[in-house]
Motif scaffolding. Structure first.
Motif, PDB file in Angstrom:
ATOM      1  N   ARG A  54       0.821  -1.205   0.000  1.00 52.53           N
ATOM      2  CA  ARG A  54       0.000   0.000   0.000  1.00 52.53           C
ATOM      3  C   ARG A  54       0.861   1.265   0.000  1.00 52.53           C
ATOM      4  O   ARG A  54       2.063   1.233   0.292  1.00 52.53           O
ATOM      5  N   ASP A  55       0.223   2.395  -0.314  1.00 59.83           N
ATOM      6  CA  ASP A  55       0.941   3.645  -0.556  1.00 59.83           C
ATOM      7  C   ASP A  55       1.632   4.208   0.684  1.00 59.83           C
ATOM      8  O   ASP A  55       2.597   4.976   0.573  1.00 59.83           O
ATOM      9  N   GLY A  56       1.156   3.843   1.879  1.00 59.47           N
ATOM     10  CA  GLY A  56       1.794   4.317   3.101  1.00 59.47           C
ATOM     11  C   GLY A  56       3.072   3.586   3.437  1.00 59.47           C
ATOM     12  O   GLY A  56       3.804   3.986   4.342  1.00 59.47           O
ATOM     13  N   GLY A  57       3.358   2.509   2.715  1.00 59.18           N
ATOM     14  CA  GLY A  57       4.587   1.770   2.926  1.00 59.18           C
ATOM     15  C   GLY A  57       4.478   0.736   4.027  1.00 59.18           C
ATOM     16  O   GLY A  57       3.407   0.479   4.579  1.00 59.18           O
ATOM     17  N   ALA A  87      -0.966   4.210 -11.774  1.00 58.98           N
ATOM     18  CA  ALA A  87      -1.949   3.828 -10.753  1.00 58.98           C
ATOM     19  C   ALA A  87      -1.275   3.720  -9.393  1.00 58.98           C
ATOM     20  O   ALA A  87      -0.144   3.252  -9.277  1.00 58.98           O
ATOM     21  N   SER A  88      -1.952   4.180  -8.377  1.00 61.33           N
ATOM     22  CA  SER A  88      -1.467   4.015  -7.014  1.00 61.33           C
ATOM     23  C   SER A  88      -1.930   2.654  -6.498  1.00 61.33           C
ATOM     24  O   SER A  88      -2.799   1.997  -7.095  1.00 61.33           O
ATOM     25  N   ALA A  89      -1.352   2.236  -5.378  1.00 67.49           N
ATOM     26  CA  ALA A  89      -1.820   1.002  -4.762  1.00 67.49           C
ATOM     27  C   ALA A  89      -3.285   1.138  -4.363  1.00 67.49           C
ATOM     28  O   ALA A  89      -4.063   0.179  -4.453  1.00 67.49           O
ATOM     29  N   ILE A 111      -4.099 -12.062  -4.231  1.00 66.28           N
ATOM     30  CA  ILE A 111      -2.968 -11.153  -4.092  1.00 66.28           C
ATOM     31  C   ILE A 111      -2.843 -10.725  -2.633  1.00 66.28           C
ATOM     32  O   ILE A 111      -3.834 -10.387  -1.977  1.00 66.28           O
ATOM     33  N   LYS A 112      -1.608 -10.755  -2.125  1.00 69.70           N
ATOM     34  CA  LYS A 112      -1.363 -10.340  -0.745  1.00 69.70           C
ATOM     35  C   LYS A 112      -1.245  -8.832  -0.696  1.00 69.70           C
ATOM     36  O   LYS A 112      -0.430  -8.227  -1.399  1.00 69.70           O
ATOM     37  N   ARG A 113      -2.084  -8.189   0.135  1.00 74.67           N
ATOM     38  CA  ARG A 113      -2.098  -6.738   0.271  1.00 74.67           C
ATOM     39  C   ARG A 113      -1.579  -6.362   1.662  1.00 74.67           C
ATOM     40  O   ARG A 113      -2.107  -6.850   2.655  1.00 74.67           O
ATOM     41  N   VAL A 114      -0.531  -5.556   1.720  1.00 72.68           N
ATOM     42  CA  VAL A 114       0.115  -5.266   2.994  1.00 72.68           C
ATOM     43  C   VAL A 114       0.450  -3.782   3.102  1.00 72.68           C
ATOM     44  O   VAL A 114       0.462  -3.054   2.102  1.00 72.68           O
ATOM     45  N   GLY A 115       0.744  -3.326   4.320  1.00 76.49           N
ATOM     46  CA  GLY A 115       1.233  -1.972   4.523  1.00 76.49           C
ATOM     47  C   GLY A 115       0.169  -0.990   4.946  1.00 76.49           C
ATOM     48  O   GLY A 115      -0.997  -1.323   5.156  1.00 76.49           O
ATOM     49  N   LEU A 116       0.609   0.262   5.082  1.00 77.77           N
ATOM     50  CA  LEU A 116      -0.240   1.345   5.546  1.00 77.77           C
ATOM     51  C   LEU A 116      -0.907   2.051   4.375  1.00 77.77           C
ATOM     52  O   LEU A 116      -0.314   2.209   3.309  1.00 77.77           O
ATOM     53  N   THR A 117      -2.134   2.476   4.574  1.00 71.56           N
ATOM     54  CA  THR A 117      -2.854   3.181   3.502  1.00 71.56           C
ATOM     55  C   THR A 117      -2.393   4.637   3.433  1.00 71.56           C
ATOM     56  O   THR A 117      -1.781   5.162   4.335  1.00 71.56           O
TER      57      THR A 117
END
Length: 305
Positions: A76-79, A271-273, A299-305
């Motif tokens: 995600r875009d927040g890393g 495109a952003s995450a 798909i594995k989705r991880v991280g901060l928004t």
């Protein structure tokens, strides 16, 4: 977003570390989608012993994420707040052993393992040609394609726990089900041993070429994508449900449902995450509305928004 730099403290705590530490490293190059915010720490271990040493001395409260080729991953875009462990060169060895066996590092590309087996006259592993990832991912998700699954050929898998303990799992102990293994999430796989059966190299390579042609003609293989987006529900095909919901070609900014194979999402460039994940959630909403089926993300989705 910029995270506090932890690398100085880590180097102090781990004077014998051989791998590479990077602070606030970009993660877009790690994912086939080419999106995502920074990793607070990116660690590329030299080998399995280096990984074990690192984990033994790492604060247990710091989250750890392991990445191979990033073919089935959306950061995600927040890393990622914590450590991303990237399995690279030190985990890519492939060796043929007696008994029609192949030993491969968790960072080895599935396609290279399939080719090594084929050239050695070992049949049964050609399905790996159809999985665009690494052995570590295949172990974690019981990766499969074109009639074969990891569970069909695995003898044992080796890994390292979050505390740095080296562990080994038999095929049965992996607890394989459809696109899943029951090994604890904090285990990082380091190596696997596979067993096939005798085969003619030319015939096996021909089978692999057929898989390559089938993928190229039916899937958007040369795009920024993450592979199959949703798991197939029992007795159904995800792409058919997505298509029936009218989502083929659906867009959100530069993110699009592939027109070639609508169980694939594509990043057309910028495109952003959030765009990609939001599009996927819209697809899930429409499929539920039209068919009553709740699609599960593959798909594995991880991280901060």
């Amino acid at each position: 977003m910029m995270f506090p730099d932890l690398t100085g403290d880590l180097k102090t705590r781990m004077p014998d570390l051989k791998g590479k530490l990077e602070a606030n490293a970009p993660t877009a190059p790690l994912s086939w989608f080419r999106t995502g915010g920074p990793a607070q720490v990116l660690f590329t271990p030299a080998d399995a012993d280096d990984l074990s040493y690192f984990l033994k001395h790492l604060d247990p409260a710091i989250p750890v994420l392991v990445v191979g080729l990033g073919s089935n991953l959306l950061i995600r875009d927040g890393g990622w707040e914590g450590v991303i462990v990237r399995l690279a060169k030190g985990f890519s060895d492939i060796a043929v052993e007696s008994g029609h066996r192949v030993r491969a590092g968790a960072g080895a590309a599935d396609v290279k393992v399939a080719r090594t087996a084929a050239e050695a006259g070992i049949a049964g592993l050609s399905f790996l040609r159809g999985i665009p990832g690494t052995i570590g991912g295949a172990l974690r998700m019981n990766g499969g394609a074109y009639g074969g699954e990891t569970k069909d050929v695995l003898v044992e898998a080796m890994g390292v726990t979050r505390s740095g303990e080296e562990v080994r799992f038999t095929n049965v102990e992996m607890g394989f089900t459809y696109r899943h293994s029951s090994v604890p999430d904090d285990v990082i796989f380091t190596e696997a041993l596979f067993e096939g059966c005798p085969g003619d190299p030319a015939e096996i390579l021909s089978e692999m070429n057929a898989i390559t042609e089938a993928r190229s003609s039916t899937q958007p293989v040369n795009t920024r994508t993450g592979g199959s987006t949703f798991k197939n529900p029992p007795g159904r095909k995800a792409w058919e449900l997505v298509d029936a919901a009218g989502c083929r070609g659906l867009r959100r900014g530069d993110a699009q449902v592939s027109e070639m194979h609508c169980n694939f999402l594509i990043n057309h460039g910028s495109a952003s995450a959030a765009d990609i994940e939001g599009l996927g959630e819209e697809v899930r909403r429409r499929v539920l509305e039209t068919s009553g089926v709740q699609l599960e993300w593959e798909i594995k989705r991880v991280g901060l928004t």
